[in-house]
Design a protein around this motif. Structure first.
Motif, mmCIF file in Angstrom:
data_model
loop_
_atom_site.group_PDB
_atom_site.id
_atom_site.type_symbol
_atom_site.label_atom_id
_atom_site.label_comp_id
_atom_site.label_asym_id
_atom_site.label_seq_id
_atom_site.Cartn_x
_atom_site.Cartn_y
_atom_site.Cartn_z
ATOM 1 N N ARG A 89 -61.915 93.332 -5.486
ATOM 2 C CA ARG A 89 -63.041 92.504 -5.074
ATOM 3 C C ARG A 89 -63.812 91.990 -6.295
ATOM 4 N NH1 ARG A 89 -66.489 92.107 -0.654
ATOM 5 N NH2 ARG A 89 -64.573 92.263 0.550
ATOM 6 N N SER A 90 -64.034 92.855 -7.262
ATOM 7 C CA SER A 90 -64.756 92.460 -8.468
ATOM 8 C C SER A 90 -63.982 91.403 -9.247
ATOM 9 C CB SER A 90 -65.017 93.680 -9.353
ATOM 10 O OG SER A 90 -65.818 94.631 -8.688
ATOM 11 N N ALA A 91 -62.666 91.591 -9.343
ATOM 12 C CA ALA A 91 -61.836 90.624 -10.059
ATOM 13 C C ALA A 91 -61.834 89.278 -9.354
ATOM 14 C CB ALA A 91 -60.412 91.158 -10.190
ATOM 15 N N ARG A 92 -61.786 89.299 -8.028
ATOM 16 C CA ARG A 92 -61.791 88.044 -7.270
ATOM 17 C C ARG A 92 -63.123 87.316 -7.419
ATOM 18 N NH1 ARG A 92 -61.580 88.251 -0.861
ATOM 19 N NH2 ARG A 92 -63.791 88.651 -1.240
ATOM 20 N N ASP A 93 -64.226 88.088 -7.335
ATOM 21 C CA ASP A 93 -65.543 87.471 -7.483
ATOM 22 C C ASP A 93 -65.705 86.848 -8.868
ATOM 23 O OD1 ASP A 93 -66.106 88.272 -4.951
ATOM 24 O OD2 ASP A 93 -67.339 90.004 -5.528
ATOM 25 N N ALA A 94 -65.207 87.555 -9.890
ATOM 26 C CA ALA A 94 -65.305 87.033 -11.251
ATOM 27 C C ALA A 94 -64.473 85.766 -11.419
ATOM 28 C CB ALA A 94 -64.854 88.097 -12.245
ATOM 29 N N TYR A 95 -63.286 85.765 -10.801
ATOM 30 C CA TYR A 95 -62.411 84.585 -10.889
ATOM 31 C C TYR A 95 -63.045 83.390 -10.191
ATOM 32 C CZ TYR A 95 -58.443 81.498 -9.975
ATOM 33 O OH TYR A 95 -57.620 80.407 -9.877
ATOM 34 N N GLU A 96 -63.610 83.616 -8.989
ATOM 35 C CA GLU A 96 -64.230 82.514 -8.250
ATOM 36 C C GLU A 96 -65.442 81.962 -8.995
ATOM 37 O OE1 GLU A 96 -65.047 84.105 -4.417
ATOM 38 O OE2 GLU A 96 -62.981 83.923 -3.705
ATOM 39 N N ALA A 97 -66.207 82.848 -9.626
ATOM 40 C CA ALA A 97 -67.361 82.387 -10.402
ATOM 41 C C ALA A 97 -66.910 81.562 -11.602
ATOM 42 C CB ALA A 97 -68.183 83.596 -10.866
ATOM 43 N N GLN A 98 -65.821 81.987 -12.225
ATOM 44 C CA GLN A 98 -65.295 81.249 -13.382
ATOM 45 C C GLN A 98 -64.771 79.883 -12.965
ATOM 46 O OE1 GLN A 98 -62.040 83.201 -15.316
ATOM 47 N NE2 GLN A 98 -62.048 81.860 -17.082
#
Length: 227
Positions: A89-98
């Motif tokens: 979840r953290s990796a996905r959120d970081a990717y979407e923010a990027q």
């Protein structure tokens, strides 16, 4: 004194079995220590994935698992599955923010703000099935000014989640929300809900803009319900 290959295999099997049993016990002891530590240090009210459902069990909204008590839920949060899902979840959120920041002319999505217009009108009817004595509640809530395209949503909330009244484990709350109205809560006995299709249902009447919710309690010997 010599021994056969079978004897050697038998001895080896017992030794390996003992080692496996010891490792299993160590893992079980470790999980129990982590569970006790979590019970002492973790505030479940701040856990975004923790939810107590209307059946009295506990759910992990991240892993979609069900647990019989808080200790089992906390033990689950220390396990590999939960930790892996948090990392994903953290990796996905970081990717979407990027990705969002990389889009030219991107404007961050503004959180929708609605001016509340007060509480909706409602009627609550207490009922008892004459054939078996089963108690039920019927909620009728009027939303004449509901935003176009929306329909009311509801959920159950434990006494431990709310911050308005002193905690009383004998009761739970039913929350009903529909913009632009204020969310309303109904205080009902913390008893198991009968989830059979003809015992628990909701309906949104789009013509009359009325939301209906009816529930039955499984316990037929319960005392008087709150006013």
């Amino acid at each position: 004194m010599g021994y056969s290959d079978a004897d050697g295999a038998d001895r080896g099997g017992k030794t390996g079995s003992g080692r496996m049993s010891s490792e299993s016990q160590q893992n079980q002891d470790r999980r129990e220590r982590l569970r006790k530590l979590a019970l002492e240090t973790v505030d479940l009210n701040k856990d975004p994935y923790f939810m107590r459902n209307h059946l009295g069990t506990y759910e992990c909204k991240l892993c979609l698992t069900i647990h019989s008590n808080e200790g089992n839920y906390l033990a689950h949060t220390q396990g590999k599955r939960h930790q892996t899902n948090i990392a994903r979840r953290s990796a996905r959120d970081a990717y979407e923010a990027q990705q969002a920041s990389a889009v030219p002319g991107h404007v961050a999505k503004q959180q929708r703000k609605t001016v509340k217009i007060g509480r909706p009108g409602y009627r609550v009817t207490k009922q008892r099935d004459p054939s078996n004595g089963q108690r039920s509640l019927l909620f009728l809530i009027d939303y004449p000014e509901i935003d176009e395209g929306l329909q009311p949503r509801h959920r159950f909330m434990s006494a431990y989640e709310q911050k308005i009244e002193p905690v009383d484990r004998k009761y739970q709350y039913i929350l009903v929300a529909a913009e632009p109205y204020e969310t309303i809560a109904f205080k009902v006995p913390n008893r198991e809900i009968d989830t059979a299709a003809d015992k628990f249902f909701t309906n949104w009447d789009r013509d009359n803009l009325t939301f209906t919710l009816q529930l039955h309690f499984k316990d037929k010997k319960m005392g008087d319900m709150p006013p």
